[in-house]
Write a protein that holds these residues in place. Sequence first.
Motif, PDB file in Angstrom:
ATOM      1  N   SER A  41      -5.297   5.892  10.185  1.00 37.59           N
ATOM      2  CA  SER A  41      -5.031   7.327  10.245  1.00 37.59           C
ATOM      3  C   SER A  41      -3.643   7.603  10.821  1.00 37.59           C
ATOM      4  N   GLY A  87       0.813  -1.207   0.000  1.00 37.19           N
ATOM      5  CA  GLY A  87       0.000   0.000   0.000  1.00 37.19           C
ATOM      6  C   GLY A  87       0.845   1.254   0.000  1.00 37.19           C
ATOM      7  N   GLY A 107      -2.286   9.374   6.522  1.00 34.20           N
ATOM      8  CA  GLY A 107      -2.398   7.992   6.958  1.00 34.20           C
ATOM      9  C   GLY A 107      -2.003   7.003   5.882  1.00 34.20           C
ATOM     10  N   SER A 108      -2.429   5.750   6.040  1.00 34.20           N
ATOM     11  CA  SER A 108      -2.033   4.686   5.116  1.00 34.20           C
ATOM     12  C   SER A 108      -3.245   3.949   4.556  1.00 34.20           C
ATOM     13  N   LEU A 109      -3.072   3.418   3.355  1.00 30.75           N
ATOM     14  CA  LEU A 109      -4.085   2.609   2.687  1.00 30.75           C
ATOM     15  C   LEU A 109      -3.376   1.368   2.167  1.00 30.75           C
ATOM     16  N   THR A 110      -3.793   0.184   2.642  1.00 31.94           N
ATOM     17  CA  THR A 110      -3.101  -1.055   2.307  1.00 31.94           C
ATOM     18  C   THR A 110      -4.082  -2.110   1.815  1.00 31.94           C
ATOM     19  N   VAL A 155      -9.016  -4.297   2.231  1.00 29.94           N
ATOM     20  CA  VAL A 155      -8.457  -2.960   2.093  1.00 29.94           C
ATOM     21  C   VAL A 155      -8.591  -2.282   3.453  1.00 29.94           C
ATOM     22  N   LYS A 156      -7.495  -1.666   3.914  1.00 32.66           N
ATOM     23  CA  LYS A 156      -7.472  -1.108   5.259  1.00 32.66           C
ATOM     24  C   LYS A 156      -6.966   0.332   5.240  1.00 32.66           C
ATOM     25  N   TYR A 157      -7.640   1.174   6.013  1.00 37.32           N
ATOM     26  CA  TYR A 157      -7.169   2.539   6.213  1.00 37.32           C
ATOM     27  C   TYR A 157      -6.766   2.706   7.671  1.00 37.32           C
ATOM     28  N   SER A 177       1.479   5.164   2.218  1.00 35.61           N
ATOM     29  CA  SER A 177       1.249   5.930   3.433  1.00 35.61           C
ATOM     30  C   SER A 177       1.690   7.366   3.216  1.00 35.61           C
ATOM     31  N   GLY A 209      -9.204   3.829  12.337  1.00 33.84           N
ATOM     32  CA  GLY A 209      -9.081   3.142  11.051  1.00 33.84           C
ATOM     33  C   GLY A 209     -10.209   2.162  10.833  1.00 33.84           C
TER      34      GLY A 209
END
Length: 384
Positions: free
Chosen positions: A157, A101, A108-111, A153-155, A103, A166
């Motif tokens: 913050s 993903g 934040g991050s998106l994976t 899919v994960k977010y 970041s 998240g």
Amino acid sequence: MKKRILMVAALGSCAGVAHAQSSVTLYGLLDAGFNYINNDGGKSNFTMTTGVLQGNRWGLKGVEDLGGGLKAIFQLENGFALATGSLQQGGREFGRQAWVGVSHDRFGSLTFGRQYDSVVDYVQALSGIPYTGLAHPFDNDNLDNDFRINNSVKYASPDFRGLKFGGLYGFSNSANTGAANSGFASNRVWSLGASYAVSSVNLAVGYLHLNSPNSNTVGAISGDYINVTRTSALGTSGLPSAVTKEDVIAGGGAYSFNGGRVAFVYSHSKFDSATDRLSFDNYEVNANYFLTPALSLAGIYSFTDGKLHSTDANPKYHQFQLIADYFLSKRTDVYLLGAWQRAVGDAPVASLAPDTFGTGGTAAPDASTTKNQVLVRIAMRHKF
């Protein structure tokens, strides 16, 4: 010719900068030891098991700086049984984690991939699981992450002055055809979580929802889902058929002080089948303290109150755990763990840790033939 040499030198310089801003880390953990179980299917037993305090693993994680605060990130983590060398998590190459993903420092991050849910991400750290590796009975709230989420899919913050939050969505990968176990919602997962840390106080909450888990092989939960509601240890207090919906809500708080911490965690798990419902309420208090920089002690008590709604059967469990952990170095420690479970109410027998030992490379201990079961373990752990 001179221009070509300068161009090659410039490209080499850029490549060197890009390499300096990227990194890949190899890491791992090894846990092995010996156990005494007072009642393993009716007889006392001495066993060697691995991956109890923490699962044995090796992994790769990496980051590439893309500029402007944006980074490409990934993690691949393999789980294996140290005693036999076999793969864990259903024989997957990277069954513990596998995701990629981006970041950003501000956003934040998106994976994307096989990942942990929000209950694990935000609440597990407040429980006693990081100290002893032993879950609430049957890991009914998945705080011991017996299953991970595929197709997710994960977010997550960034840290907003102590606040983090998240969520995760795991796809069913099935078309909405209307056929049994093949609809868009069948075998999908979603979860949400948040934590807040300020000074010595840490608070967290998480929610997890599953639709028809393990009902097909392409969805969010496949193969490693443990249907705790039908285990023989519950006897007639289990569901008569497969789970069609599962919900878990968990929360807790911790207070840290010089050399130690005390915490409380509550979780409620609810399992629905076509004709019935089984629910559990888990109440846990835990504390740890460093007697010296090298020696820590931890104690955990949990009470689990279950209910099968069709019959009002009420399986209950008291669980006590104590652990002394001595650090030979920053990466190597030895520990002595003791645990006792007492089944009461309509719980027919004690069954201390089948979920933990079932992934440790040897057969899980059988349930006790009585309402008590005791475990004593001495082991070592090494991190690299």
